[in-house]
Scaffold this active site. Structure first.
Site, PDB file in Angstrom:
ATOM      1  N   HIS A 144       4.833  -0.855   2.967  1.00  0.00           N
ATOM      2  CA  HIS A 144       3.362  -0.853   2.874  1.00  0.00           C
ATOM      3  C   HIS A 144       2.892  -1.189   1.462  1.00  0.00           C
ATOM      4  O   HIS A 144       3.584  -0.919   0.484  1.00  0.00           O
ATOM      5  CB  HIS A 144       2.761   0.475   3.375  1.00  0.00           C
ATOM      6  N   ASP A 186       8.619   1.675   3.625  1.00  0.00           N
ATOM      7  CA  ASP A 186       8.441   0.919   4.875  1.00  0.00           C
ATOM      8  C   ASP A 186       7.740  -0.419   4.641  1.00  0.00           C
ATOM      9  O   ASP A 186       7.337  -1.088   5.585  1.00  0.00           O
ATOM     10  CB  ASP A 186       7.679   1.761   5.904  1.00  0.00           C
ATOM     11  N   ASP A 237      -6.814   2.811  -2.794  1.00  0.00           N
ATOM     12  CA  ASP A 237      -6.850   3.559  -1.539  1.00  0.00           C
ATOM     13  C   ASP A 237      -7.217   5.015  -1.817  1.00  0.00           C
ATOM     14  O   ASP A 237      -7.239   5.453  -2.971  1.00  0.00           O
ATOM     15  CB  ASP A 237      -5.513   3.443  -0.799  1.00  0.00           C
ATOM     16  N   GLU A 270      -0.082   0.236   6.504  1.00  0.00           N
ATOM     17  CA  GLU A 270       1.215   0.560   7.092  1.00  0.00           C
ATOM     18  C   GLU A 270       1.702  -0.602   7.962  1.00  0.00           C
ATOM     19  O   GLU A 270       0.922  -1.497   8.299  1.00  0.00           O
ATOM     20  CB  GLU A 270       1.085   1.838   7.938  1.00  0.00           C
TER      21      GLU A 270
END
Ligand code: F6R
Length: 260
Positions: free
Chosen positions: A138, A136, A67, A143
């Site tokens: 991801h 979270d 990423d 996300e």
């Protein structure tokens, strides 16, 4: 999915580095997908040590990025291209030409994303993709609510992720809002997916990813769909796993030659 519980981050780094080294011994030009952030650093240190000790040659290895931030200027020290080159490619003694990643400076971001997916396919696909996990859930920068079939595309970071990543910048304001990330479908194309999680702050996300339902709200749960997914966790990150004893017993009785 195999879950391996290790005593600490350094042991996790050693285990995964040995899996990378073993892959390179059989396939010297393997394409290794790497992540950024704090978690993978012990892997990079352990693989670099193996190369320096002459245990494996990485001279034909190829490295690709997971990423990238959108909008950081070319050469910005916190662009993920700069981070991967500095923390992994250079210590291994590899040239920049061994490395590929999405162009976070492109004016046409959609075209840059499509070009990166094409480039990965033309390179023969990723042999081993290393992942961290966000608090979270991801993976990459997919996300919660990301399509489980997504390809490389632009995403908006949650405020939680921007705050988590602010430690790499001088202030929260400098953390970009947008990123290019391999999609979950893109990640699942890798032949072997290895997720490393360390520390108690990851315990809830790990438990939901491994033992919770398959859900776009926990993007890492998509690894449940992969035929060769390995989750390596230290004791703290494993602390919420209901099946921890089963995972320990399974790994303890596994023959050494099998690897991960
Ligand atoms: C970074 C990436 C992210 C991180 C995750 C955990 O390339 O893809 O998914 O792996 O945010 O970051 P750390 O390891 O810093 O806790």
């Amino acid at each position: 999915m195999e879950v391996v519980i290790v005593p600490d981050a350094a042991s996790g780094g050693e285990l995964i580095a040995e899996a990378m080294a073993e892959l390179l011994r059989h396939k010297p030009d393997a394409l290794l997908g790497v992540a950024t952030g704090s978690t993978p650093l012990p892997v990079y240190e352990a693989l670099t040590a193996k190369v320096r000790a002459g245990e494996v040659s990485v001279s034909a290895a190829r490295i690709c990025q997971l990423d990238e931030y959108v909008g950081l200027p070319h050469g910005h020290p916190e662009s993920y291209r700069s981070v991967v080159l500095r923390e992994f490619v250079a210590p291994l003694g590899l040239p920049e030409s061994s490395f590929m990643g999405p162009d976070g400076t492109a004016e046409d971001v959609a075209a840059a994303c499509a070009a990166y997916d094409r480039a990965l396919a033309e390179a023969g696909g990723v042999d081993l993709q290393l992942l961290g996990i966000g608090g979270d859930g991801h993976i990459g920068f997919n996300e919660p609510s990301s399509s489980l079939a997504s390809r490389t595309r632009i995403k908006t970071l949650t405020e939680r992720t921007r705050r988590d990543n602010a430690r790499f910048f001088d202030s929260l304001e400098e953390v970009p809002h947008h990123v290019i990330t391999q999609g979950i479908g893109t990640i699942l194309d890798a032949r072997h997916v290895v997720l490393l999680a360390t520390g108690g702050a990851k315990a809830d996300a790990v438990a939901l990813a491994v033992e919770g339902p398959l859900s776009a709200l926990v993007p890492a749960s998509a690894l449940q769909l992969h035929p060769h997914a390995t989750v390596v966790v230290d004791e703290a990150a494993a602390s919420r796993l209901k099946l921890a004893d089963y995972f320990r017993a399974t790994y303890a009785s596994k023959p050494d030659w099998q690897g991960i």
